[in-house]
Design a protein around this motif. Structure first.
Motif, PDB file in Angstrom:
ATOM      1  N   PHE A 145       5.781   0.341  -9.921  1.00  0.00           N
ATOM      2  CA  PHE A 145       6.067   1.728 -10.282  1.00  0.00           C
ATOM      3  C   PHE A 145       6.703   2.497  -9.131  1.00  0.00           C
ATOM      4  CE2 PHE A 145       2.504   0.514 -13.036  1.00  0.00           C
ATOM      5  CZ  PHE A 145       2.980   0.893 -14.280  1.00  0.00           C
ATOM      6  N   SER A 146       6.479   2.046  -7.909  1.00  0.00           N
ATOM      7  CA  SER A 146       6.958   2.802  -6.746  1.00  0.00           C
ATOM      8  C   SER A 146       8.469   2.799  -6.631  1.00  0.00           C
ATOM      9  CB  SER A 146       6.336   2.251  -5.458  1.00  0.00           C
ATOM     10  OG  SER A 146       6.840   0.968  -5.150  1.00  0.00           O
ATOM     11  N   GLY A 147       9.152   1.969  -7.431  1.00  0.00           N
ATOM     12  CA  GLY A 147      10.605   1.965  -7.414  1.00  0.00           C
ATOM     13  C   GLY A 147      11.237   3.085  -8.221  1.00  0.00           C
ATOM     14  N   ASN A 148      10.427   3.903  -8.914  1.00  0.00           N
ATOM     15  CA  ASN A 148      10.965   5.061  -9.621  1.00  0.00           C
ATOM     16  C   ASN A 148      11.471   6.076  -8.597  1.00  0.00           C
ATOM     17  OD1 ASN A 148      10.459   4.862 -12.664  1.00  0.00           O
ATOM     18  ND2 ASN A 148       8.462   4.268 -11.829  1.00  0.00           N
ATOM     19  N   GLN A 149      12.770   6.359  -8.635  1.00  0.00           N
ATOM     20  CA  GLN A 149      13.366   7.119  -7.545  1.00  0.00           C
ATOM     21  C   GLN A 149      12.935   8.577  -7.486  1.00  0.00           C
ATOM     22  OE1 GLN A 149      15.197   5.686 -10.056  1.00  0.00           O
ATOM     23  NE2 GLN A 149      17.117   6.751 -10.382  1.00  0.00           N
ATOM     24  N   GLU A 170      -3.710  15.304  -7.170  1.00  0.00           N
ATOM     25  CA  GLU A 170      -4.308  14.929  -8.451  1.00  0.00           C
ATOM     26  C   GLU A 170      -3.646  13.646  -8.942  1.00  0.00           C
ATOM     27  OE1 GLU A 170      -6.741  16.604  -9.884  1.00  0.00           O
ATOM     28  OE2 GLU A 170      -6.783  15.939 -11.974  1.00  0.00           O
ATOM     29  N   LEU A 171      -4.410  12.557  -9.051  1.00  0.00           N
ATOM     30  CA  LEU A 171      -3.869  11.242  -9.405  1.00  0.00           C
ATOM     31  C   LEU A 171      -4.585  10.704 -10.640  1.00  0.00           C
ATOM     32  CD1 LEU A 171      -3.926   9.669  -5.811  1.00  0.00           C
ATOM     33  CD2 LEU A 171      -2.021  10.896  -6.894  1.00  0.00           C
ATOM     34  N   GLN A 172      -3.841  10.054 -11.514  1.00  0.00           N
ATOM     35  CA  GLN A 172      -4.437   9.454 -12.709  1.00  0.00           C
ATOM     36  C   GLN A 172      -3.647   8.231 -13.128  1.00  0.00           C
ATOM     37  OE1 GLN A 172      -4.891  12.073 -16.131  1.00  0.00           O
ATOM     38  NE2 GLN A 172      -4.968  10.344 -17.558  1.00  0.00           N
ATOM     39  N   TYR A 173      -4.359   7.146 -13.400  1.00  0.00           N
ATOM     40  CA  TYR A 173      -3.753   5.983 -14.062  1.00  0.00           C
ATOM     41  C   TYR A 173      -4.787   5.446 -15.036  1.00  0.00           C
ATOM     42  CZ  TYR A 173      -0.995   1.665 -14.667  1.00  0.00           C
ATOM     43  OH  TYR A 173      -0.254   0.639 -15.195  1.00  0.00           O
ATOM     44  N   THR A 174      -4.595   5.738 -16.302  1.00  0.00           N
ATOM     45  CA  THR A 174      -5.560   5.335 -17.330  1.00  0.00           C
ATOM     46  C   THR A 174      -4.830   4.800 -18.552  1.00  0.00           C
ATOM     47  OG1 THR A 174      -5.628   7.496 -18.441  1.00  0.00           O
ATOM     48  CG2 THR A 174      -7.126   7.176 -16.577  1.00  0.00           C
ATOM     49  N   HIS A 175      -5.524   3.957 -19.307  1.00  0.00           N
ATOM     50  CA  HIS A 175      -5.070   3.516 -20.626  1.00  0.00           C
ATOM     51  C   HIS A 175      -6.301   3.126 -21.427  1.00  0.00           C
ATOM     52  CE1 HIS A 175      -5.824  -0.766 -19.852  1.00  0.00           C
ATOM     53  NE2 HIS A 175      -5.192  -0.653 -18.697  1.00  0.00           N
ATOM     54  N   THR A 212      -1.253   3.669  -7.897  1.00  0.00           N
ATOM     55  CA  THR A 212      -1.167   5.118  -7.764  1.00  0.00           C
ATOM     56  C   THR A 212      -1.467   5.553  -6.339  1.00  0.00           C
ATOM     57  OG1 THR A 212      -2.126   5.061  -9.989  1.00  0.00           O
ATOM     58  CG2 THR A 212      -1.739   7.230  -9.009  1.00  0.00           C
ATOM     59  N   TYR A 213      -2.423   4.885  -5.704  1.00  0.00           N
ATOM     60  CA  TYR A 213      -2.727   5.219  -4.319  1.00  0.00           C
ATOM     61  C   TYR A 213      -1.511   4.950  -3.429  1.00  0.00           C
ATOM     62  CZ  TYR A 213      -4.550   4.837   0.392  1.00  0.00           C
ATOM     63  OH  TYR A 213      -4.734   4.989   1.741  1.00  0.00           O
ATOM     64  N   TYR A 214      -0.857   3.792  -3.610  1.00  0.00           N
ATOM     65  CA  TYR A 214       0.334   3.526  -2.800  1.00  0.00           C
ATOM     66  C   TYR A 214       1.425   4.560  -3.068  1.00  0.00           C
ATOM     67  CZ  TYR A 214       4.738   1.771  -1.141  1.00  0.00           C
ATOM     68  OH  TYR A 214       5.961   1.693  -0.520  1.00  0.00           O
ATOM     69  N   MET A 215       1.619   4.912  -4.332  1.00  0.00           N
ATOM     70  CA  MET A 215       2.635   5.901  -4.664  1.00  0.00           C
ATOM     71  C   MET A 215       2.349   7.232  -3.979  1.00  0.00           C
ATOM     72  SD  MET A 215       2.843   4.643  -8.585  1.00  0.00           S
ATOM     73  CE  MET A 215       3.697   6.002  -9.327  1.00  0.00           C
ATOM     74  N   SER A 216       1.072   7.617  -3.902  1.00  0.00           N
ATOM     75  CA  SER A 216       0.733   8.861  -3.207  1.00  0.00           C
ATOM     76  C   SER A 216       1.053   8.762  -1.722  1.00  0.00           C
ATOM     77  CB  SER A 216      -0.747   9.211  -3.420  1.00  0.00           C
ATOM     78  OG  SER A 216      -1.612   8.357  -2.684  1.00  0.00           O
ATOM     79  N   GLN A 217       0.841   7.593  -1.140  1.00  0.00           N
ATOM     80  CA  GLN A 217       1.172   7.401   0.267  1.00  0.00           C
ATOM     81  C   GLN A 217       2.686   7.361   0.485  1.00  0.00           C
ATOM     82  OE1 GLN A 217      -1.397   6.698   3.099  1.00  0.00           O
ATOM     83  NE2 GLN A 217      -2.066   8.144   1.526  1.00  0.00           N
ATOM     84  N   LEU A 218       3.419   6.826  -0.493  1.00  0.00           N
ATOM     85  CA  LEU A 218       4.870   6.841  -0.442  1.00  0.00           C
ATOM     86  C   LEU A 218       5.394   8.279  -0.456  1.00  0.00           C
ATOM     87  CD1 LEU A 218       7.693   5.380  -0.823  1.00  0.00           C
ATOM     88  CD2 LEU A 218       7.267   5.586  -3.280  1.00  0.00           C
TER      89      LEU A 218
END
Length: 392
Positions: A145-149, A170-175, A212-218
């Motif tokens: 997901f982190s490749g989303n520009q 505020e972070l969420q990844y659910t299904h 999601t955690y990596y994306m927040s750090q990105l």
């Protein structure tokens, strides 16, 4: 903008471990790596734990029969004998196998691209990092997901002070696809994901929220966690001690606070992957269901929706754009973006180009280790009856 022209001198000779016919993630690896056929060329694989099924699958996707191997050890040994042997391998196997395969690949002189969570422990991560440095090889992690520009647009706007000082994350990844035990009965991939011997110390914390955690750090590379509290549940009791739902509260070193919800039992939810960053001046919000949009809200002003590929976006963002603003991009494009960056990193490492490596933004070995550390701290907090723990 990306248009498929080569970014490195020649395509990298590439092999896969896992990712065969019944893999949930193998096709994502291949669409990512081969989207720009100037970056990777798939030449070999040990695609399946069943050798004959793996060979049949490999041949059906265009790999020569003689290079469809029964297991990764045979592949590494046989490819090393060839002048055109693979030079990089992707690991798309269950979590519990990552460490040994990654170690064997590095010892065979191969660069590695590995599924997440990288390993069971951060100590394993540190050992692999040391081995990769000794061998002069790259280890990348497929946080797809982190490749989303538009995430890079968030990063640029935060660095430019567009939302002020960060206060709330505020972070969420659910299904809801694992809302009942039926998921384990109908999916082999789901079955191993709730087995601690194969999946490791967590289910959704490692399988979902490390993304999601990596994306927040990105997005916020300067933001470091000071302490966290994790409360996790196994609503389907047979999954215990692994969680299918968790809440994590985080205190950051700069005084900001964060909250993350991760779940596979959010019944009825198709896509609950969201990131909202609240600052002293305004807020930014991204949602995976509309990855081409970024909501930008400034206190006292009308809400804005920024659209992918438009000229008002930062160059950091638009450098990864592929199709133009009229056309929707999605997860396949995001995977293609990170695989292209893996290729650029490997090429730079081979050439000793430290300047490129120091400025390239991609999920590397450190990102993988940080993800393991985050899960370890969450598990440690949960096992202490959901108490605050210092982030180690």
């Amino acid at each position: 903008m990306l248009n498929g022209e080569k970014r490195i001198f020649r395509p990298l000779r590439w092999g896969m471990v896992g990712g065969g016919r019944h893999s949930q993630v193998g096709y994502k690896h291949r669409t990512g790596a081969l989207r720009d056929n100037t970056a990777f060329q798939l030449l070999a694989g040990a695609f399946d734990i069943d050798p004959e099924r793996g060979k049949d699958f490999g041949m059906n996707i265009g790999v020569d029969e003689e290079r469809c191997y029964p297991d990764y050890k045979t592949m590494f040994a046989e490819e090393a004998k060839r002048n055109d042997g693979v030079e990089v391998v992707s690991i798309a196997t269950p979590n519990g196998t990552h460490y040994e395969i990654c170690k064997a690949a590095l010892e065979a002189g191969l660069h590695v691209i590995c599924e997440k969570p990288l390993f069971f422990t951060s100590e394993e991560g540190r050992k692999i990092k040391a081995l990769a440095e000794e061998k002069g090889k790259i280890v990348g992690v497929t946080y797809g997901f982190s490749g989303n520009q538009m995430l890079l647009q968030m990063r640029a706007m935060i660095e430019q002070g567009k939302i002020g000082d960060i206060r709330i994350v505020e972070l969420q990844y659910t299904h809801g696809f694992s809302a009942t035990e039926e998921a384990e009965k109908t999916s082999e991939a789901q079955k191993w994901r709730v087995d601690p011997k194969i999946a490791g110390p967590s289910f959704v914390l490692g399988d979902l929220s490390t993304h999601t955690y990596y994306m927040s750090q990105l997005i916020m590379p300067h933001m470091k966690i000071k302490e966290l509290l994790c409360d996790r549940q196994s609503f389907v009791g047979s999954r215990a001690p692994l969680e299918d739902n968790a809440f994590v509260l985080m205190h950051y070193e700069n005084g900001a606070v964060g909250r993350l919800w991760t779940s596979s039992v959010n019944a009825g939810c198709m896509d609950g992957h969201r990131i909202r960053i609240v600052g002293s001046k305004g807020s930014l919000e991204w949602w995976d269901s509309k990855p081409y949009e970024l909501k930008y809200e400034v206190q006292g002003e009308p809400s804005q929706t920024l659209i992918r590929a438009m000229p008002y976006l930062d160059n950091l963002c638009n450098a990864d754009e592929r199709l133009g603003a009229l056309h929707v991009e999605g997860l396949s494009d995001a995977w293609a973006n990170i695989y292209l960056k893996f290729a650029i990193a490997i090429d730079a490492k081979n050439r000793g180009d430290e300047d490129t490596l120091n400025t390239l933004i991609y999920p590397d070995i450190d990102a993988g280790i940080n993800g393991i550390r985050w899960v370890e701290n969450c598990v440690r907090s949960a096992e202490k009856r959901s108490t605050w723990v210092a982030f180690q």
